[in-house]
Scaffold this active site. Structure first.
Site, short mmCIF file in Angstrom:
data_model
loop_
_atom_site.label_atom_id
_atom_site.label_comp_id
_atom_site.label_asym_id
_atom_site.label_seq_id
_atom_site.Cartn_x
_atom_site.Cartn_y
_atom_site.Cartn_z
N HIS A 148 41.14 42.29 40.89
CA HIS A 148 41.77 41.53 39.80
C HIS A 148 43.01 40.76 40.27
O HIS A 148 43.09 39.53 40.17
CB HIS A 148 42.24 42.48 38.69
CG HIS A 148 41.19 43.39 38.14
ND1 HIS A 148 40.24 42.94 37.25
CD2 HIS A 148 40.97 44.72 38.31
CE1 HIS A 148 39.48 43.98 36.91
NE2 HIS A 148 39.90 45.05 37.53
C1 BDR Z 1 44.33 45.19 35.49
O1 BDR Z 1 44.66 46.52 35.13
C2 BDR Z 1 45.01 47.27 36.28
O2 BDR Z 1 44.31 48.46 36.29
C3 BDR Z 1 44.75 46.40 37.48
O3 BDR Z 1 45.75 46.60 38.46
C4 BDR Z 1 44.78 45.01 36.93
O4 BDR Z 1 46.08 44.47 36.95
C5 BDR Z 1 42.85 44.99 35.24
O5 BDR Z 1 42.55 45.20 33.90
#
Ligand code: BDR
Ligand code: CA
Length: 312
Positions: A242
């Site tokens: 992400h």
């Molecule tokens: C986001 O939530 C976190 O768990 C990850 O680091 C990312 O920023 C994804 O939904």
């Protein structure tokens, strides 16, 4: 000239890879500071993890600041079920020895935006938006001085990953997200619609592992750990990276496609709390306030990432 950035983060394996990508690209990005926030795990751990990663990158002089330990109006929700107990489960890495800066993260954000020339500092939030919104709330003059906010958060076509309608970063602190999306600062959003295309498949993981030195190996071990959640939940081919999409966008914006649209944050309904209500189809007359990405050249993204991690 390198673009000045502040990385606001809750590491998290994917945050860690984003930090590594930024620190590997000094000719393009000047990391003024890393501000830790509570999110994936409590603040004490995100603060520790941010420093572990700076040391792994060989950049112990990076300034790391401690930020807000809970959301603006709600109790903290964490995600150990994704990231493990430490937030950075996977590789075995030494405890950090580099210092935490004395200044609070929120004060650092405010002071930096006030002292650097207007329009020259980009904010890169990779976690709940608590630090950024608290700074905007306390210092309403700074939002118009921001060059751009490039953030990971939200979803439209992919809907939610932590509730049926909400993505984790926005869900954890919807009030903060609402302040940021209403701030008037230029915003680019990397929602799940994009990040679920940034999957660490086996050949991509092998490419990290094959890099010389400890960093590629650590990245492979992080993504090995992090992938089991999305494999089980979505049946996806590997871990979604992400947060590195935020940094990749600063380095190679042509890898991404999106639309400049209106995005509002749900802050009242418990059922849909934290939903990013994105007017992708232009069915309202609400003013566009964000460039909301939808597509990613995934091979180009992983080529960039592997090449840059190889530099560390
Ligand atoms: C986001 O939530 C976190 O768990 C990850 O680091 C990312 O920023 C994804 O939904
Ligand atoms: Ca994150």
């Amino acid at each position: 000239m390198a673009r000045k950035i502040i990385i606001d983060t809750d590491p998290g394996q994917d945050d860690a890879v984003a930090i590594l990508l930024a620190l590997s690209s000094p000719e393009a990005l000047e990391v003024l500071g890393i501000t830790a926030v509570a999110g994936n795990v409590p603040l004490a751990l995100t603060l520790k993890n941010a420093r572990i990663i700076c040391e792994l990158a060989g950049k112990p002089d990076t300034k790391v600041f401690s930020g807000c330990d809970c959301p603006m109006a709600r109790s903290l929700v964490t995600a150990e079920y994704v990231h493990g107990k430490t937030g950075l489960d996977g590789p075995v890495l030494p405890d950090p020895v580099m210092p935490v800066q004395d200044q609070h993260a929120v004060d650092f954000i405010i002071e930096t935006l006030r002292t650097e020339p207007s329009g020259t500092v980009t904010l890169c939030p990779l976690g709940p938006l608590t630090n950024i919104a608290t700074a905007f709330d306390r210092a309403p003059d700074i939002a118009e001085r921001v060059q751009e906010i490039v953030l990971m958060g939200g979803a439209y076509f992919e809907v939610g990953n932590v509730t049926p309608t909400a993505e984790f970063n926005i869900y954890v602190d919807p009030q903060a997200a609402d302040i940021v999306f209403k701030s008037g600062a230029p915003i680019a959003v990397m929602p799940l619609d994009v990040t679920h295309k940034a999957l660490v498949t086996k050949p991509r993981n092998d490419a990290f592992r094959a890099l010389p030195g400890p960093v590629g190996h650590a990245v492979a071990e992080m993504t090995d750990f992090f992938e089991r959640f999305d494999r089980e939940k979505y049946g996806s081919e590997g871990a979604p990276l992400h947060d590195p999409t935020v940094i990749a966008y600063l380095l190679q914006p042509e890898l991404f496609k999106g639309r400049h649209i209106n995005v509002e944050i749900e802050t009242t309904s418990e059922l849909t709390m934290g939903m990013t209500v994105a007017d992708w189809w232009g069915v309202t007359d609400r003013t566009p306030n964000a460039t909301f990405m939808r597509d990613l050249d995934a091979d180009g993204f992983f080529t960039l990432l592997t090449d840059r991690i190889a530099r560390l």
